[in-house]
Structure formats: structure tokens, C-alpha cells
Write an enzyme that holds these catalytic residues in place. Structure first.
Site, PDB file in Angstrom:
ATOM      1  N   LYS A  89       2.424  -8.414  11.204  1.00 16.54           N
ATOM      2  CA  LYS A  89       1.301  -8.144  10.376  1.00 16.54           C
ATOM      3  C   LYS A  89       1.309  -7.163   9.407  1.00 16.54           C
ATOM      4  O   LYS A  89       1.664  -5.967  10.209  1.00 16.54           O
ATOM      5  CB  LYS A  89      -0.090  -8.163  11.202  1.00 16.54           C
ATOM      6  CG  LYS A  89      -1.515  -7.926  10.494  1.00 16.54           C
ATOM      7  CD  LYS A  89      -2.163  -9.329  10.442  1.00 16.54           C
ATOM      8  CE  LYS A  89      -3.209  -9.382   9.353  1.00 16.54           C
ATOM      9  NZ  LYS A  89      -2.610  -9.688   7.881  1.00 16.54           N
ATOM     10  N   GLN A 110       3.753   0.508  10.537  1.00 17.40           N
ATOM     11  CA  GLN A 110       2.653  -0.568  11.145  1.00 17.40           C
ATOM     12  C   GLN A 110       2.963  -0.983  12.308  1.00 17.40           C
ATOM     13  O   GLN A 110       1.962  -1.513  12.847  1.00 17.40           O
ATOM     14  CB  GLN A 110       3.074  -1.630  10.167  1.00 17.40           C
ATOM     15  CG  GLN A 110       1.743  -2.616   9.924  1.00 17.40           C
ATOM     16  CD  GLN A 110       1.112  -2.442   8.980  1.00 17.40           C
ATOM     17  OE1 GLN A 110       0.931  -1.963   7.702  1.00 17.40           O
ATOM     18  NE2 GLN A 110      -0.281  -2.549   9.422  1.00 17.40           N
ATOM     19  N   LYS A 125       5.861  -5.777   6.714  1.00 16.75           N
ATOM     20  CA  LYS A 125       5.354  -5.128   5.498  1.00 16.75           C
ATOM     21  C   LYS A 125       6.255  -5.832   4.418  1.00 16.75           C
ATOM     22  O   LYS A 125       7.110  -6.288   4.552  1.00 16.75           O
ATOM     23  CB  LYS A 125       5.400  -3.657   5.331  1.00 16.75           C
ATOM     24  CG  LYS A 125       4.759  -3.084   4.156  1.00 16.75           C
ATOM     25  CD  LYS A 125       3.122  -2.798   4.848  1.00 16.75           C
ATOM     26  CE  LYS A 125       2.579  -2.337   3.601  1.00 16.75           C
ATOM     27  NZ  LYS A 125       1.047  -1.883   3.854  1.00 16.75           N
ATOM     28  N   ASP A 165      -2.207  -4.579  -0.213  1.00 20.65           N
ATOM     29  CA  ASP A 165      -1.918  -3.303  -0.386  1.00 20.65           C
ATOM     30  C   ASP A 165      -1.938  -2.775  -1.534  1.00 20.65           C
ATOM     31  O   ASP A 165      -2.534  -3.491  -2.434  1.00 20.65           O
ATOM     32  CB  ASP A 165      -0.464  -2.929   0.347  1.00 20.65           C
ATOM     33  CG  ASP A 165      -0.151  -1.411   0.624  1.00 20.65           C
ATOM     34  OD1 ASP A 165      -0.644  -0.987   1.690  1.00 20.65           O
ATOM     35  OD2 ASP A 165       0.643  -0.882   0.000  1.00 20.65           O
ATOM     36  N   ASN A 239      -9.070   0.445  -3.514  1.00 23.06           N
ATOM     37  CA  ASN A 239      -9.629   0.171  -2.543  1.00 23.06           C
ATOM     38  C   ASN A 239      -9.955   1.193  -1.244  1.00 23.06           C
ATOM     39  O   ASN A 239     -11.273   1.191  -0.999  1.00 23.06           O
ATOM     40  CB  ASN A 239      -8.864  -1.082  -1.797  1.00 23.06           C
ATOM     41  CG  ASN A 239      -9.573  -1.682  -0.730  1.00 23.06           C
ATOM     42  OD1 ASN A 239      -9.072  -1.185   0.420  1.00 23.06           O
ATOM     43  ND2 ASN A 239     -10.309  -2.787  -0.704  1.00 23.06           N
ATOM     44  N   SER A 377      -8.428  -7.056   9.494  1.00 26.36           N
ATOM     45  CA  SER A 377      -7.573  -8.238   9.208  1.00 26.36           C
ATOM     46  C   SER A 377      -7.339  -9.122  10.316  1.00 26.36           C
ATOM     47  O   SER A 377      -7.359 -10.469  10.435  1.00 26.36           O
ATOM     48  CB  SER A 377      -6.136  -7.845   8.813  1.00 26.36           C
ATOM     49  OG  SER A 377      -6.191  -7.584   7.374  1.00 26.36           O
TER      50      SER A 377
HETATM   51  P1  NDP Z   1      -5.152   0.265  -4.596  1.00 27.04           P
HETATM   52  O1  NDP Z   1      -4.142  -0.384  -5.410  1.00 27.04           O
HETATM   53  O2  NDP Z   1      -6.395  -0.228  -4.369  1.00 27.04           O
HETATM   54  O3  NDP Z   1      -5.294   1.692  -5.213  1.00 27.04           O
HETATM   55  C1  NDP Z   1      -4.254   2.335  -5.201  1.00 27.04           C
HETATM   56  C2  NDP Z   1      -4.834   4.076  -6.037  1.00 27.04           C
HETATM   57  O4  NDP Z   1      -3.652   4.888  -5.813  1.00 27.04           O
HETATM   58  C3  NDP Z   1      -5.013   3.944  -7.241  1.00 27.04           C
HETATM   59  O5  NDP Z   1      -6.048   4.520  -7.760  1.00 27.04           O
HETATM   60  C4  NDP Z   1      -3.939   4.302  -7.746  1.00 27.04           C
HETATM   61  O6  NDP Z   1      -3.871   4.799  -9.403  1.00 27.04           O
HETATM   62  C5  NDP Z   1      -3.261   5.466  -7.176  1.00 27.04           C
HETATM   63  N1  NDP Z   1      -1.723   5.551  -7.005  1.00 27.04           N
HETATM   64  C6  NDP Z   1      -0.760   4.411  -6.732  1.00 27.04           C
HETATM   65  N2  NDP Z   1       0.331   4.727  -6.804  1.00 27.04           N
HETATM   66  C7  NDP Z   1       0.259   5.966  -7.303  1.00 27.04           C
HETATM   67  C8  NDP Z   1       1.168   6.946  -7.483  1.00 27.04           C
HETATM   68  N3  NDP Z   1       2.512   6.768  -7.285  1.00 27.04           N
HETATM   69  N4  NDP Z   1       0.759   8.115  -7.839  1.00 27.04           N
HETATM   70  C9  NDP Z   1      -0.287   8.712  -7.895  1.00 27.04           C
HETATM   71  N5  NDP Z   1      -1.500   7.693  -7.715  1.00 27.04           N
HETATM   72  C10 NDP Z   1      -1.159   6.355  -7.355  1.00 27.04           C
HETATM   73  O7  NDP Z   1      -4.435   0.382  -3.050  1.00 27.04           O
HETATM   74  P2  NDP Z   1      -5.257   0.789  -1.773  1.00 27.04           P
HETATM   75  O8  NDP Z   1      -6.225   1.555  -2.237  1.00 27.04           O
HETATM   76  O9  NDP Z   1      -5.366  -0.519  -1.146  1.00 27.04           O
HETATM   77  O10 NDP Z   1      -4.064   1.657  -1.037  1.00 27.04           O
HETATM   78  C11 NDP Z   1      -3.836   2.870  -0.979  1.00 27.04           C
HETATM   79  C12 NDP Z   1      -2.995   3.570   0.117  1.00 27.04           C
HETATM   80  O11 NDP Z   1      -3.739   3.016   1.183  1.00 27.04           O
HETATM   81  C13 NDP Z   1      -1.787   2.957   0.191  1.00 27.04           C
HETATM   82  O12 NDP Z   1      -0.720   3.829   0.654  1.00 27.04           O
HETATM   83  C14 NDP Z   1      -1.812   1.891   1.065  1.00 27.04           C
HETATM   84  O13 NDP Z   1      -0.380   1.623   1.843  1.00 27.04           O
HETATM   85  C15 NDP Z   1      -2.923   2.341   1.930  1.00 27.04           C
HETATM   86  N6  NDP Z   1      -3.435   1.407   2.889  1.00 27.04           N
HETATM   87  C16 NDP Z   1      -4.297   0.457   2.395  1.00 27.04           C
HETATM   88  C17 NDP Z   1      -5.123  -0.321   3.145  1.00 27.04           C
HETATM   89  C18 NDP Z   1      -5.862  -1.537   2.504  1.00 27.04           C
HETATM   90  O14 NDP Z   1      -6.509  -2.320   3.223  1.00 27.04           O
HETATM   91  N7  NDP Z   1      -5.999  -1.721   1.203  1.00 27.04           N
HETATM   92  C19 NDP Z   1      -4.791  -0.477   4.637  1.00 27.04           C
HETATM   93  C20 NDP Z   1      -4.217   0.635   4.963  1.00 27.04           C
HETATM   94  C21 NDP Z   1      -3.393   1.485   4.229  1.00 27.04           C
HETATM   95  P3  NDP Z   1      -3.667   3.766 -10.615  1.00 27.04           P
HETATM   96  O15 NDP Z   1      -5.065   3.076 -10.763  1.00 27.04           O
HETATM   97  O16 NDP Z   1      -3.361   4.766 -11.378  1.00 27.04           O
HETATM   98  O17 NDP Z   1      -2.735   2.736 -10.298  1.00 27.04           O
END
Ligand code: NDP
Length: 445
Positions: A89, A110, A125, A165, A239, A377
Site C-alpha cells: 500500500k 512506507q 510506492k 501522492d 493536499n 486509505s
Molecule cells: P500535492 O501535489 O497536492 O502538493 C504538493 C505541493 O508541494 C504543491 O504545493 C507543490 O507546488 C509543492 N511541491 C511539489 N514539488 C516541489 C518541489 N520540488 N519544490 C517545491 N515545492 C514543491 O501533493 P501532496 O500534498 O499530496 O503531497 C505533499 C507531500 O506529502 C509529499 O511529500 C507526499 O509524498 C506527502 N504525503 C502525501 C500524502 C497524501 O495523502 N496526499 C500522504 C502522506 C504523505 P506546485 O503547486 O508548484 O507544484
């Protein structure tokens, strides 16, 4: 050379160049010295050699046709790391930076995160170097359909259940689920983060961000404190960031900053989350737009400043890996920040983590702090298996209980192993013990 050092030298040789995977693996292995050195069972059983090697890794071609009629090719990945305690997962990430090292680091983390949730889920993943940014809905759909046309043969509700993600939200999960259903001719719980009304769980969208705030709230309560009046700096505006901000502000915190990959906004009076949701979730625009709407805020380009320079009480890195470095940690601590909670996976570099822990900043590693997403999830999987839908309140209450359980678990493990307040050590040990026992019980597999 001791067992752990031997394992580190093996991965340094075999996986040379996989920078992110080496970083994640070394952090975990280092915490395990205290437990593995006391008990030769692990070495005899080759447990760590097995733990650092994925059970399976699939790399595949993803061809698709863009709106101009040109064929594009991306690379797809799924790393099925460990199934000792349940089906694999873990999310799918669509971002141009995606490579095998990043997917392996995420899959490895994970394993322990999923173990900490207390749910029966293994670690995996996947993702692709596809960039959804700037693509039309039609292009995203064609890409998702092609991606799942290969991946479908490797996944299933009892085998491997991917989720979202970075770059994979409700739209992408919908396109992938639709194609999967056509291919197997079954309506089954193979992906999570599905839409409400076709198998999704209420509160899944909010779960990672809410869970992050719940675990920190539990810690604050243990110190007779709370979020009320706290200044919270957040990175990201996706998110995790948005729903962490929503829950923290509902508990009385003031969200003073958010970022995207181009820059950050600062608003000393508190960021308006409705505007953020409109810009980032609906219009899919850049964060700089926010400052055009709210004149009280200041936008700074990523090249001209660091979000972590802003004085805050609590910092929540919620964007991506290695976005909070040693100098940032020093600045945060010097400015009076008392808690750092990782909403993202591995946003803090190893030296920054050590600095924060060494300077009495309560540090919550992602594998514990952002586990609310995968835990919910797993709750979605339960609802799918039972063909039931729980209410928002029911799921949210279960999430809260799970996050409280994780806090107690990592807090107790840190105390038991002589490092009270070291939640990195607590999380690694508590996560490891359950997986290790399952692997030993199941023989050499
Ligand atoms: P989203 O795609 O919804 O949002 C990612 C955010 O981070 C955006 O604001 C994006 O900016 C920014 N971002 C992405 N890459 C970069 C980078 N290289 N440098 C600077 N800013 C960056 O992703 P999530 O919110 O889902 O995920 C964010 C983190 O949380 C990740 O590490 C993910 O693995 C982790 N995570 C997520 C879960 C989930 O349920 N969604 C669960 C557990 C962990 P921009 O808009 O400019 O792209």
C-alpha cells in the site's frame, strides 16, 4: 564491522547513486542499532538484508498521445517493497523528478509508516516522471489510461492498492480506476482516494493534513498546551498543506505562510484558505495569485528567500523531500520554533533533523506524522470490502484515534530505548518491530 554498518556498506555499493533511498535507509538503520545489536536473531535470519531489498520493482514504458497528435513516452514505476503485514500500500507520484531512487525511498519509508498505523498494510510506492502541470484534462486522462494498462496486472485489492501522492489527486485516481475497471471487468477496491459515490471514503482527502495536526495536538496536550494562538508556518499548498492549515486554524492557530514550487506567501494576520483552495485546487494556478487578491500578504520568489526564515511557533513542511535544510533548522530554532511536524515525506535533511532534535525542538518524522493519509486509505479498503460507507465523523474519529495511538506508540518506544522525546527513534523502532516479527514468523521469504 557491526551488522548495521555492514548493511549500510552493502546498500552504498549496490545502490550507489540512489541518493534519496540511501538517505532514508541510513536514517532507519541508524535508529535500529540499539535493538539489533542486542539480539543476534536478526542477523542470523538475514532480516536487514531482506528488509532493504524490495520484494519486486516494476519499471515500464508509458506511451500516450498529446493534444497535438504527437506520441509522448514516460517511465512508470511500482516498487512493492514489503508485504509481511499486508498487501502493498502506498501512493503514486507524478512529477518530473520521479526516478527509481525516489520511489524506493518512499516505498521503504512506507513499510514503517504503514506498520505504525496498526492496520494490516505492507509498503509500496509508484509513479512516473510525467508532469500533469500544464496538461489538458484529456492529456492527463490518456496518460493515466496508458499507465494503468500496464500497472493493472501487478495490482489488486488483496495484492497491492495504490493511492495518490504529489501530482495524483481525485482526477487522476478517477481516470486510472475507470481504465482498471474496463480491463478486469470488476468493481473492486484496488485504488484509494476514489470519488465519494464510487467507493471513496469521506475524510480521505483531509486525512493526511488533519492527521498531522492531530498528532501534534496530542503532543501539545501532553505538555498542557495546544494550537490556540500558535503561529504556524507551512510549506506546500497542495493536499497535505491545505488540510493541515484547515485543521490547525480550526483549533485556533494562525497560518502565516504557505509555498508552492515558485515561491511563498506571508500573511501575519493569517492566510485565507478559501482563496488558497480556489487558486490551487480549482483553478490550478500559481500561489503568487494570492498576493494579488490579498493585499495584506507578501509574496517572495523562491530564489529570493526561504519560508523557514519567518519566525513561527510550529513549522509544518508539507511539500516535498529535502526542503528543510540545516540552515533552515538553525533559523527556525533561533527564532523560537518549538515543534516541526513533517507532512511531506522526508522534507527534512538528516543533519537538519539531528540539529532540531539536539536543540530541543520536538520533531515528528513523516512516517508517523503523515500516516493519517494511508491509515484512512486502509479505512477506505475496509469500507470497500464490507460494501459500506461510513460518515465523515466516523472516519474522522477513527483517524483521531489512530493518530493518538501512533503518538503513544512512538513516545513509549523512545522512552523504552532511553531517548525520551526522540520521535524519530521511537517511530523507526516501533514500526520496525512489528514488521520484523512478521518476517521472522513467516520464514525465509
Ligand atoms: P500535492 O501535489 O497536492 O502538493 C504538493 C505541493 O508541494 C504543491 O504545493 C507543490 O507546488 C509543492 N511541491 C511539489 N514539488 C516541489 C518541489 N520540488 N519544490 C517545491 N515545492 C514543491 O501533493 P501532496 O500534498 O499530496 O503531497 C505533499 C507531500 O506529502 C509529499 O511529500 C507526499 O509524498 C506527502 N504525503 C502525501 C500524502 C497524501 O495523502 N496526499 C500522504 C502522506 C504523505 P506546485 O503547486 O508548484 O507544484
Amino acid at each position: 564491522m557491526g551488522y548495521i554498518d555492514n548493511i549500510i556498506s552493502i546498500i552504498e555499493k549496490k545502490d550507489a547513486g540512489q541518493v534519496e533511498f540511501l538517505q532514508a535507509a541510513k536514517e532507519v538503520l541508524d535508529s535500529l542499532r540499539i535493538i539489533v545489536d542486542q539480539d543476534s536473531t536478526y542477523e542470523k535470519a538475514g532480516l536487514l538484508e531482506r528488509l532493504i531489498e524490495p520484494e519486486r520493482a516494476v519499471v515500464f514504458r508509458v506511451p500516450w498521445v498529446d493534444d497535438s497528435g504527437k506520441t509522448q513516452v514516460n517511465r512508470g514505476f511500482r516498487v512493492q517493497f514489503n508485504s509481511a503485514i499486508g498487501p502493498y500500500k502506498g501512493g503514486l507520484r507524478f512529477h518530473p523528478s520521479v526516478n527509481l531512487s525516489i520511489i524506493k525511498f518512499l516505498g521503504f519509508e512506507q513499510i514503517f509508516k504503514n506498520s505504525l498505523t496498526g492496520m494490516p498494510i505492507g509498503g509500496g510506492k509508484g509513479g512516473s516522471d510525467f508532469d500533469p502541470k500544464g496538461k489538458s484534462d484529456n492529456e492527463v486522462m490518456h496518460f493515466c489510461q496508458s499507465f494503468i494498462t500496464e500497472l493493472y496486472r501487478h495490482i489488486g485489492p488483496d495484492t497491492d492498492v495504490p493511492a495518490g501522492d504529489i501530482g495524483v489527486g481525485g482526477r487522476e485516481i478517477g481516470f486510472m480506476y475507470g481504465q482498471y475497471k474496463r480491463l478486469v471487468n470488476k468493481f473492486e477496491g484496488v485504488l484509494t482516494g476514489k470519488g465519494i459515490g464510487w467507493g471513496g471514503s469521506l475524510a480521505r482527502t483531509e486525512a493526511t493534513g488533519y492527521g498531522l495536526v492531530y498528532i501534534i495536538d496530542e503532543y501539545l496536550k501532553s505538555k498542557k498546551d495546544g494550537f490556540k494562538g500558535k503561529k504556524v508556518a507551512i510549506s506546500g499548498s497542495g493536499n497535505v498543506a491545505i488540510f493541515a492549515a484547515e485543521k490547525a486554524s480550526s483549533l485556533g492557530a494562525v497560518i502565516i505562510s504557505m509555498t508552492d514550487s515558485n515561491g511563498f506567501i506571508y500573511d501575519k494576520d493569517g492566510i485565507n484558505l478559501d482563496t488558497i483552495k480556489e487558486i490551487k485546487l480549482i483553478k490550478r494556478e500559481r500561489l503568487s495569485k494570492y498576493a494579488e487578491v490579498h493585499k495584506s500578504s507578501v509574496y517572495t520568489d523562491a530564489e529570493k528567500g526561504r519560508v523557514w526564515d519567518i519566525p513561527c511557533d510550529i513549522a509544518l513542511p508539507c511539500a516535498t523531500q529535502n526542503e528543510l535544510l540545516l540552515d533552515d533548522a538553525k533559523k527556525l530554532a533561533a527564532n523560537g520554533c518549538r515543534v516541526v511536524g513533517e507532512g511531506a515525506n522526508m522534507p527534512t535533511s538528516l543533519d537538519a533533523t539531528e540539529y532540531l532534535i539536539g536543540n530541543s525542538v520536538a520533531f515528528f518524522p513523516g512516517k508517523a506524522a503523515n500516516a493519517g493519509g494511508v491509515a484512512t486509505s486502509a479505512l477506505e479498503m475496509c469500507q470497500n470490502s464490507a460494501r459500506l460507507s461510513w460518515s465523515f465523523e466516523e472516519v474522522d474519529q477513527k483517524l483521531k484515534n489512530i493518530m493518538t495511538g501512533i503518538f503513544n506508540n512512538i513516545d513509549n518506544a523512545a522512552k523504552e530505548y532511553g531517548k525520551p522525546g526522540n520521535f524519530v527513534l521511537g517511530a523507526n523502532i516501533a514500526g520496525f518491530k512489528k514488521v520484523a516479527k512478521a518476517m521472522l514468523d513467516q520464514g525465509v521469504i
